[in-house]
Design a protein around this motif. Structure first.
Motif, PDB file in Angstrom:
ATOM      1  N   PHE A  73      21.613 114.342  88.890  1.00  0.00           N
ATOM      2  CA  PHE A  73      20.731 113.677  87.788  1.00  0.00           C
ATOM      3  C   PHE A  73      20.727 112.320  87.774  1.00  0.00           C
ATOM      4  CE2 PHE A  73      22.839 117.580  86.492  1.00  0.00           C
ATOM      5  CZ  PHE A  73      21.917 118.123  85.604  1.00  0.00           C
ATOM      6  N   GLN A  74      19.405 111.739  88.111  1.00  0.00           N
ATOM      7  CA  GLN A  74      19.094 110.442  88.084  1.00  0.00           C
ATOM      8  C   GLN A  74      18.473 109.899  86.801  1.00  0.00           C
ATOM      9  OE1 GLN A  74      16.398 110.773  91.390  1.00  0.00           O
ATOM     10  NE2 GLN A  74      18.029 110.722  93.136  1.00  0.00           N
ATOM     11  N   LEU A  75      19.350 109.030  86.199  1.00  0.00           N
ATOM     12  CA  LEU A  75      19.025 108.991  84.743  1.00  0.00           C
ATOM     13  C   LEU A  75      17.944 107.770  84.737  1.00  0.00           C
ATOM     14  CD1 LEU A  75      22.578 108.696  83.365  1.00  0.00           C
ATOM     15  CD2 LEU A  75      21.205 110.506  83.202  1.00  0.00           C
ATOM     16  N   SER A  76      18.052 106.843  85.742  1.00  0.00           N
ATOM     17  CA  SER A  76      17.047 105.710  85.639  1.00  0.00           C
ATOM     18  C   SER A  76      15.523 106.439  86.056  1.00  0.00           C
ATOM     19  CB  SER A  76      17.344 104.723  86.718  1.00  0.00           C
ATOM     20  OG  SER A  76      17.628 105.268  87.950  1.00  0.00           O
ATOM     21  N   ALA A  77      15.564 107.339  86.666  1.00  0.00           N
ATOM     22  CA  ALA A  77      14.304 107.961  87.145  1.00  0.00           C
ATOM     23  C   ALA A  77      14.010 109.186  86.389  1.00  0.00           C
ATOM     24  CB  ALA A  77      14.333 108.606  88.634  1.00  0.00           C
ATOM     25  N   ASN A  78      14.791 109.583  85.305  1.00  0.00           N
ATOM     26  CA  ASN A  78      14.615 110.511  84.154  1.00  0.00           C
ATOM     27  C   ASN A  78      14.151 112.031  84.942  1.00  0.00           C
ATOM     28  OD1 ASN A  78      14.164 111.454  81.728  1.00  0.00           O
ATOM     29  ND2 ASN A  78      11.960 111.507  81.710  1.00  0.00           N
ATOM     30  N   ARG A  79      15.022 112.467  86.049  1.00  0.00           N
ATOM     31  CA  ARG A  79      14.885 113.523  86.786  1.00  0.00           C
ATOM     32  C   ARG A  79      16.122 114.230  87.158  1.00  0.00           C
ATOM     33  NH1 ARG A  79      12.118 110.630  91.833  1.00  0.00           N
ATOM     34  NH2 ARG A  79      13.800 110.131  92.802  1.00  0.00           N
ATOM     35  N   PHE A  80      16.191 115.499  87.409  1.00  0.00           N
ATOM     36  CA  PHE A  80      17.242 116.038  88.328  1.00  0.00           C
ATOM     37  C   PHE A  80      16.879 117.218  89.163  1.00  0.00           C
ATOM     38  CE2 PHE A  80      16.014 119.337  85.072  1.00  0.00           C
ATOM     39  CZ  PHE A  80      16.211 120.530  85.662  1.00  0.00           C
ATOM     40  N   SER A  81      17.552 117.487  90.115  1.00  0.00           N
ATOM     41  CA  SER A  81      17.160 118.564  91.028  1.00  0.00           C
ATOM     42  C   SER A  81      18.510 119.038  91.622  1.00  0.00           C
ATOM     43  CB  SER A  81      16.474 117.662  92.029  1.00  0.00           C
ATOM     44  OG  SER A  81      17.070 117.052  93.025  1.00  0.00           O
ATOM     45  N   CYS A  82      18.498 120.509  92.086  1.00  0.00           N
ATOM     46  CA  CYS A  82      19.367 121.151  92.538  1.00  0.00           C
ATOM     47  C   CYS A  82      19.482 120.714  94.071  1.00  0.00           C
ATOM     48  CB  CYS A  82      19.266 122.637  92.659  1.00  0.00           C
ATOM     49  SG  CYS A  82      20.581 123.517  93.388  1.00  0.00           S
ATOM     50  N   ILE A  83      20.641 120.197  94.713  1.00  0.00           N
ATOM     51  CA  ILE A  83      20.444 119.605  96.057  1.00  0.00           C
ATOM     52  C   ILE A  83      21.234 120.519  97.103  1.00  0.00           C
ATOM     53  CG2 ILE A  83      20.156 117.332  95.411  1.00  0.00           C
ATOM     54  CD1 ILE A  83      23.317 116.933  95.936  1.00  0.00           C
ATOM     55  N   HIS A  84      22.101 121.437  96.500  1.00  0.00           N
ATOM     56  CA  HIS A  84      23.022 122.226  97.279  1.00  0.00           C
ATOM     57  C   HIS A  84      23.232 123.464  96.912  1.00  0.00           C
ATOM     58  CE1 HIS A  84      25.673 122.805 100.693  1.00  0.00           C
ATOM     59  NE2 HIS A  84      26.555 123.509  99.975  1.00  0.00           N
ATOM     60  N   LEU A  85      23.457 124.660  97.552  1.00  0.00           N
ATOM     61  CA  LEU A  85      23.906 125.900  96.843  1.00  0.00           C
ATOM     62  C   LEU A  85      24.958 126.380  97.779  1.00  0.00           C
ATOM     63  CD1 LEU A  85      23.820 128.299  95.068  1.00  0.00           C
ATOM     64  CD2 LEU A  85      22.064 129.299  96.328  1.00  0.00           C
ATOM     65  N   ALA A  86      26.058 126.272  97.276  1.00  0.00           N
ATOM     66  CA  ALA A  86      27.388 126.542  98.157  1.00  0.00           C
ATOM     67  C   ALA A  86      27.789 127.982  98.287  1.00  0.00           C
ATOM     68  CB  ALA A  86      28.562 125.859  97.442  1.00  0.00           C
ATOM     69  N   ARG A  87      27.201 128.713  97.273  1.00  0.00           N
ATOM     70  CA  ARG A  87      27.416 130.196  97.180  1.00  0.00           C
ATOM     71  C   ARG A  87      28.954 130.797  97.026  1.00  0.00           C
ATOM     72  NH1 ARG A  87      22.234 131.524  98.002  1.00  0.00           N
ATOM     73  NH2 ARG A  87      21.174 130.872  99.705  1.00  0.00           N
ATOM     74  N   GLN A  88      29.691 129.702  96.297  1.00  0.00           N
ATOM     75  CA  GLN A  88      31.175 129.954  96.375  1.00  0.00           C
ATOM     76  C   GLN A  88      31.673 128.905  95.324  1.00  0.00           C
ATOM     77  OE1 GLN A  88      33.962 129.110  99.550  1.00  0.00           O
ATOM     78  NE2 GLN A  88      32.304 128.550 100.732  1.00  0.00           N
ATOM     79  N   ALA A  89      32.740 129.185  94.711  1.00  0.00           N
ATOM     80  CA  ALA A  89      33.303 128.144  93.929  1.00  0.00           C
ATOM     81  C   ALA A  89      33.606 126.446  94.399  1.00  0.00           C
ATOM     82  CB  ALA A  89      34.758 128.640  93.176  1.00  0.00           C
ATOM     83  N   ILE A  90      33.062 125.801  93.726  1.00  0.00           N
ATOM     84  CA  ILE A  90      33.397 124.223  94.071  1.00  0.00           C
ATOM     85  C   ILE A  90      34.544 123.830  93.350  1.00  0.00           C
ATOM     86  CG2 ILE A  90      32.252 121.990  94.128  1.00  0.00           C
ATOM     87  CD1 ILE A  90      29.663 123.688  94.549  1.00  0.00           C
TER      88      ILE A  90
END
Length: 118
Positions: A73-90
């Motif tokens: 979550f980039q607060l200054s840019a007012n955006r978010f994105s999913c950057i990684h899918l681990a497919r298991q518990a983190i």
């Protein structure tokens, strides 16, 4: 809402179903506290967030959900994105000192992945 001190509380509501998008506030934006709410629109249920860490500059933060997705979550840019899918518990995550574009992600299988937060 009032949380004891008479201050106004804002809500940051995020729909994670698209994997990326804009951030928007619900209610007053000048406040002493912000409630962060995330949901997947398809199920209309709240997503269980499991980990959170802030960058040194505090202009962005990263969190994970119970499905193994990593969101920046980039607060200054007012955006978010999913950057990684681990497919298991983190189990844990942190920005790497001296290389804040990278994250160390500790997984349930006792491995550590290094991923870019860009």
């Amino acid at each position: 809402s009032d949380h004891g001190s008479g201050a106004i509380q804002s809500q940051l509501v995020v729909d994670l179903s698209t994997g990326r998008g804009s951030l928007w506030f619900k209610g007053e934006t000048r406040s002493d506290a912000v409630v962060f709410r995330a949901r997947h629109k398809t199920s209309n249920q709240m997503v269980q967030l499991t980990n959170l860490c802030f960058s040194d500059g505090v202009d962005r933060f990263v969190c994970t959900d119970h499905q193994g997705c990593v969101y920046v979550f980039q607060l200054s840019a007012n955006r978010f994105s999913c950057i990684h899918l681990a497919r298991q518990a983190i189990c844990a995550l942190t920005f790497l000192p001296g290389a804040e574009r990278n994250l160390a992600i500790a997984l349930d299988d006792h491995t550590i992945n290094i991923v870019s937060s860009e």
